[in-house]
Design a protein around this motif. Sequence first.
Motif, PDB file in Angstrom:
ATOM      1  N   PRO A   5       0.880  -1.411  -0.059  1.00  0.00           N
ATOM      2  CA  PRO A   5      -0.122  -0.031  -0.346  1.00  0.00           C
ATOM      3  C   PRO A   5       0.982   1.154   0.288  1.00  0.00           C
ATOM      4  CG  PRO A   5      -0.904  -1.785   1.150  1.00  0.00           C
ATOM      5  CD  PRO A   5       0.765  -1.971   1.180  1.00  0.00           C
ATOM      6  N   GLN A   6       0.591   2.012  -0.947  1.00  0.00           N
ATOM      7  CA  GLN A   6       0.854   3.419  -0.967  1.00  0.00           C
ATOM      8  C   GLN A   6       0.131   4.394  -0.390  1.00  0.00           C
ATOM      9  OE1 GLN A   6       4.758   3.971  -2.072  1.00  0.00           O
ATOM     10  NE2 GLN A   6       3.847   1.880  -1.856  1.00  0.00           N
ATOM     11  N   CYS A   9      -1.759   7.071  -1.969  1.00  0.00           N
ATOM     12  CA  CYS A   9      -2.892   5.973  -3.070  1.00  0.00           C
ATOM     13  C   CYS A   9      -4.015   6.410  -2.670  1.00  0.00           C
ATOM     14  CB  CYS A   9      -1.878   5.729  -3.303  1.00  0.00           C
ATOM     15  SG  CYS A   9      -3.553   4.354  -4.746  1.00  0.00           S
ATOM     16  N   CYS A  12      -5.487   3.027  -2.478  1.00  0.00           N
ATOM     17  CA  CYS A  12      -5.063   2.241  -1.485  1.00  0.00           C
ATOM     18  C   CYS A  12      -6.344   2.914  -0.527  1.00  0.00           C
ATOM     19  CB  CYS A  12      -3.506   2.454  -1.155  1.00  0.00           C
ATOM     20  SG  CYS A  12      -2.422   1.425  -2.600  1.00  0.00           S
ATOM     21  N   ILE A  47     -10.824  -2.986  -8.512  1.00  0.00           N
ATOM     22  CA  ILE A  47      -9.035  -2.789  -8.504  1.00  0.00           C
ATOM     23  C   ILE A  47      -8.157  -3.068  -7.330  1.00  0.00           C
ATOM     24  CG2 ILE A  47      -8.926  -0.087  -8.517  1.00  0.00           C
ATOM     25  CD1 ILE A  47      -9.005  -0.307  -5.675  1.00  0.00           C
ATOM     26  N   HIS A  51      -0.990  -2.792  -4.776  1.00  0.00           N
ATOM     27  CA  HIS A  51      -0.863  -1.478  -5.223  1.00  0.00           C
ATOM     28  C   HIS A  51       0.676  -2.113  -6.445  1.00  0.00           C
ATOM     29  CE1 HIS A  51       0.022   2.532  -5.834  1.00  0.00           C
ATOM     30  NE2 HIS A  51       0.829   2.315  -6.307  1.00  0.00           N
ATOM     31  N   TYR A  52      -0.294  -1.873  -7.569  1.00  0.00           N
ATOM     32  CA  TYR A  52       0.740  -1.885  -8.988  1.00  0.00           C
ATOM     33  C   TYR A  52       0.776  -0.345  -9.599  1.00  0.00           C
ATOM     34  CZ  TYR A  52       2.694  -6.392  -7.629  1.00  0.00           C
ATOM     35  OH  TYR A  52       3.288  -7.337  -7.160  1.00  0.00           O
ATOM     36  N   GLU A  53       1.531   0.571  -9.727  1.00  0.00           N
ATOM     37  CA  GLU A  53       1.362   1.687 -10.595  1.00  0.00           C
ATOM     38  C   GLU A  53       0.222   1.434 -11.952  1.00  0.00           C
ATOM     39  OE1 GLU A  53       3.978   4.067 -13.441  1.00  0.00           O
ATOM     40  OE2 GLU A  53       4.117   4.756 -11.485  1.00  0.00           O
ATOM     41  N   ASN A  54       0.135   0.460 -12.782  1.00  0.00           N
ATOM     42  CA  ASN A  54      -0.431   0.448 -13.905  1.00  0.00           C
ATOM     43  C   ASN A  54      -0.780  -1.229 -14.575  1.00  0.00           C
ATOM     44  OD1 ASN A  54       1.470  -0.227 -15.425  1.00  0.00           O
ATOM     45  ND2 ASN A  54       2.215   1.827 -15.687  1.00  0.00           N
ATOM     46  N   TRP A 100      -2.206   6.454  -9.922  1.00  0.00           N
ATOM     47  CA  TRP A 100      -1.480   5.762 -10.061  1.00  0.00           C
ATOM     48  C   TRP A 100      -1.393   4.783  -9.320  1.00  0.00           C
ATOM     49  CZ3 TRP A 100      -0.116   6.571 -15.481  1.00  0.00           C
ATOM     50  CH2 TRP A 100       0.064   7.826 -15.621  1.00  0.00           C
ATOM     51  N   HIS A 101      -2.753   3.101 -10.107  1.00  0.00           N
ATOM     52  CA  HIS A 101      -2.980   1.904  -8.971  1.00  0.00           C
ATOM     53  C   HIS A 101      -3.784   1.508  -9.628  1.00  0.00           C
ATOM     54  CE1 HIS A 101      -3.476  -0.357  -5.285  1.00  0.00           C
ATOM     55  NE2 HIS A 101      -4.773  -0.790  -6.163  1.00  0.00           N
ATOM     56  N   HIS A 103      -5.968  -0.420 -12.479  1.00  0.00           N
ATOM     57  CA  HIS A 103      -7.552  -0.938 -12.443  1.00  0.00           C
ATOM     58  C   HIS A 103      -8.200  -1.079 -13.571  1.00  0.00           C
ATOM     59  CE1 HIS A 103      -6.983   3.353 -13.018  1.00  0.00           C
ATOM     60  NE2 HIS A 103      -8.072   3.977 -12.960  1.00  0.00           N
TER      61      HIS A 103
END
Length: 117
Positions: A5-6, A9, A12, A47, A51-54, A100-101, A103
């Motif tokens: 988790p960020q 975000c 998140c 989602i 957490h991954y950016e894309n 930037w997660h 989805h």
Amino acid sequence: MTGEPQPDCLFCKIVEGHIPATIVRETDTTVAFRDINPQAPTHVLVIPKVHYENAAALAAGAPQAAADVLQEAQAVADEDKLDSYRIVFNTGAGAGQTVWHAHAHVLGGRGMEWPPG
């Protein structure tokens, strides 16, 4: 790409319950909720809880989580009784990604144009 988790975000924070969302489905690995700016009668974001950016980073770093997102997109379409729908992953700013997660957008309930824009 992290999997963790960020703190800054938005998604998140939704996963953690710190920001409210209209959740329509939740599993051990995913959360699905209504988009706050819907582009179709059905517009649900699915989602991963990690957490991954894309989408590309998710597929590379957590392929099972990517598969879970797709399975939940199908479940959302089934629950909303969509006989046709679109699943969209925007990857990168040039493609329209603003959170930037990773989805998936599940869009349905109206005709879709091609090319999508």
